[in-house]
Write a protein that holds these residues in place. Structure first.
Motif, PDB file in Angstrom:
ATOM      1  N   UNK A  38       7.075-122.815  -3.339  1.00 11.02           N
ATOM      2  CA  UNK A  38       5.869-123.068  -3.994  1.00 11.02           C
ATOM      3  C   UNK A  38       5.603-124.427  -4.280  1.00 11.02           C
ATOM      4  N   UNK A  39       4.201-124.916  -4.280  1.00 15.01           N
ATOM      5  CA  UNK A  39       4.005-126.320  -4.776  1.00 15.01           C
ATOM      6  C   UNK A  39       3.254-126.130  -5.932  1.00 15.01           C
ATOM      7  N   UNK A  40       3.719-125.860  -7.138  1.00 14.03           N
ATOM      8  CA  UNK A  40       3.082-125.902  -8.334  1.00 14.03           C
ATOM      9  C   UNK A  40       2.053-124.601  -8.260  1.00 14.03           C
ATOM     10  N   UNK A  41       0.921-124.851  -8.516  1.00 13.44           N
ATOM     11  CA  UNK A  41      -0.361-123.604  -8.402  1.00 13.44           C
ATOM     12  C   UNK A  41      -1.129-123.923  -7.245  1.00 13.44           C
ATOM     13  N   UNK A  42      -0.734-125.201  -6.618  1.00 17.38           N
ATOM     14  CA  UNK A  42      -1.864-125.644  -5.587  1.00 17.38           C
ATOM     15  C   UNK A  42      -1.426-124.833  -4.084  1.00 17.38           C
ATOM     16  N   UNK A  43      -0.271-124.690  -3.965  1.00 13.34           N
ATOM     17  CA  UNK A  43       0.150-124.092  -2.248  1.00 13.34           C
ATOM     18  C   UNK A  43       1.219-123.460  -2.117  1.00 13.34           C
ATOM     19  N   UNK A  44       1.398-122.669  -1.368  1.00 11.11           N
ATOM     20  CA  UNK A  44       2.686-121.723  -1.208  1.00 11.11           C
ATOM     21  C   UNK A  44       2.977-121.784   0.459  1.00 11.11           C
ATOM     22  N   UNK A  45       4.143-121.983   0.813  1.00  7.29           N
ATOM     23  CA  UNK A  45       4.437-122.316   2.231  1.00  7.29           C
ATOM     24  C   UNK A  45       5.595-120.957   2.544  1.00  7.29           C
ATOM     25  N   UNK A  46       5.329-120.123   3.531  1.00  9.81           N
ATOM     26  CA  UNK A  46       6.013-118.941   3.841  1.00  9.81           C
ATOM     27  C   UNK A  46       6.446-118.852   5.276  1.00  9.81           C
ATOM     28  N   UNK A  47       7.807-118.790   5.435  1.00 10.97           N
ATOM     29  CA  UNK A  47       8.271-118.627   6.799  1.00 10.97           C
ATOM     30  C   UNK A  47       8.642-117.037   6.999  1.00 10.97           C
ATOM     31  N   UNK A  48       7.852-116.597   7.995  1.00 12.50           N
ATOM     32  CA  UNK A  48       7.814-114.921   8.364  1.00 12.50           C
ATOM     33  C   UNK A  48       8.513-114.899   9.727  1.00 12.50           C
ATOM     34  N   UNK A  49       9.369-113.919   9.849  1.00 16.79           N
ATOM     35  CA  UNK A  49       9.876-113.440  11.121  1.00 16.79           C
ATOM     36  C   UNK A  49       9.400-111.938  11.221  1.00 16.79           C
ATOM     37  N   UNK A  50       8.610-111.682  12.637  1.00 13.23           N
ATOM     38  CA  UNK A  50       7.791-110.502  12.565  1.00 13.23           C
ATOM     39  C   UNK A  50       7.993-110.138  14.363  1.00 13.23           C
ATOM     40  N   UNK A  51       8.289-109.126  14.529  1.00  8.33           N
ATOM     41  CA  UNK A  51       7.979-108.507  16.212  1.00  8.33           C
ATOM     42  C   UNK A  51       7.022-108.944  16.831  1.00  8.33           C
ATOM     43  N   UNK A  52       6.947-109.401  17.784  1.00  9.39           N
ATOM     44  CA  UNK A  52       5.635-109.998  18.473  1.00  9.39           C
ATOM     45  C   UNK A  52       4.764-108.700  18.442  1.00  9.39           C
ATOM     46  N   UNK A  53       5.010-107.402  18.746  1.00 10.81           N
ATOM     47  CA  UNK A  53       3.980-106.547  18.817  1.00 10.81           C
ATOM     48  C   UNK A  53       3.193-106.334  17.556  1.00 10.81           C
ATOM     49  N   UNK A  54       3.949-106.652  16.405  1.00  8.84           N
ATOM     50  CA  UNK A  54       3.265-106.622  15.241  1.00  8.84           C
ATOM     51  C   UNK A  54       2.262-107.527  14.588  1.00  8.84           C
ATOM     52  N   UNK A  55       2.005-108.685  15.572  1.00 10.04           N
ATOM     53  CA  UNK A  55       1.638-109.999  14.924  1.00 10.04           C
ATOM     54  C   UNK A  55       0.054-109.528  14.645  1.00 10.04           C
ATOM     55  N   UNK A  56      -0.684-108.773  15.628  1.00 10.14           N
ATOM     56  CA  UNK A  56      -2.180-108.548  15.394  1.00 10.14           C
ATOM     57  C   UNK A  56      -2.221-107.726  14.264  1.00 10.14           C
ATOM     58  N   UNK A  57      -1.469-106.750  13.614  1.00  5.37           N
ATOM     59  CA  UNK A  57      -1.442-106.311  12.791  1.00  5.37           C
ATOM     60  C   UNK A  57      -1.194-107.246  11.373  1.00  5.37           C
ATOM     61  N   UNK A  58      -0.188-107.972  11.252  1.00  8.63           N
ATOM     62  CA  UNK A  58      -0.181-108.966  10.180  1.00  8.63           C
ATOM     63  C   UNK A  58      -1.393-109.894  10.029  1.00  8.63           C
ATOM     64  N   UNK A  59      -1.859-110.303  11.285  1.00 10.77           N
ATOM     65  CA  UNK A  59      -2.934-111.271  10.953  1.00 10.77           C
ATOM     66  C   UNK A  59      -4.265-110.431  10.371  1.00 10.77           C
ATOM     67  N   UNK A  60      -4.386-109.261  10.738  1.00  7.46           N
ATOM     68  CA  UNK A  60      -5.480-108.446  10.387  1.00  7.46           C
ATOM     69  C   UNK A  60      -5.387-108.179   8.882  1.00  7.46           C
ATOM     70  N   UNK A  61      -4.157-108.047   8.457  1.00  6.73           N
ATOM     71  CA  UNK A  61      -3.733-107.418   7.118  1.00  6.73           C
ATOM     72  C   UNK A  61      -4.212-108.876   5.933  1.00  6.73           C
ATOM     73  N   UNK A  62      -3.595-109.942   6.637  1.00 10.82           N
ATOM     74  CA  UNK A  62      -3.493-111.181   6.200  1.00 10.82           C
ATOM     75  C   UNK A  62      -5.085-111.701   5.970  1.00 10.82           C
ATOM     76  N   UNK A  63      -5.820-111.578   6.951  1.00  8.30           N
ATOM     77  CA  UNK A  63      -6.947-112.133   7.301  1.00  8.30           C
ATOM     78  C   UNK A  63      -8.089-111.250   6.077  1.00  8.30           C
TER      79      UNK A  63
END
Length: 108
Positions: A38-63
């Protein structure tokens, strides 16, 4: 070799609400948070590990909660059981950069 993706997003919504929603989206997509900064209240950086076949689902949920760029599924094989790393950087537009979190004093 693990394929890596870099996503940048931004939002005007409340930081605490968004952080919880991101966590839920990752969990529901069978992903795991490997690291976050976390960079104060300005930004957040997250490293995520995910199965390749669930990437579209993650993108849709985050979007649904963030403004993400379009996902180009042509650049990799999403029908594999391999894991992907997604490096997500979220900028909070309303952030002031002066977030202070009080840590309680511990006796001893």
């Amino acid at each position: 070799m693990i394929q890596k993706l870099n996503w940048e997003a931004f939002t005007k919504k409340d930081r605490n609400v968004i952080i919880n929603a991101i966590k839920e989206a990752i969990t529901e997509s069978d992903g795991a948070i490997m690291n976050f900064n976390m960079f104060s209240d300005v930004a957040l950086s997250i490293s995520i590990e995910i199965p390749a076949d669930h990437l579209a689902s993650l993108h849709q949920s985050l979007n649904a909660i963030l403004n993400l760029p379009d996902l180009n599924l042509k650049s990799f094989n999403s029908n594999t059981e391999k894991e992907l790393w997604v490096f997500l950087n979220v900028t909070f537009i309303e952030g002031k950069g002066k977030l202070r979190i009080k840590v309680p004093e511990v006796p001893g």
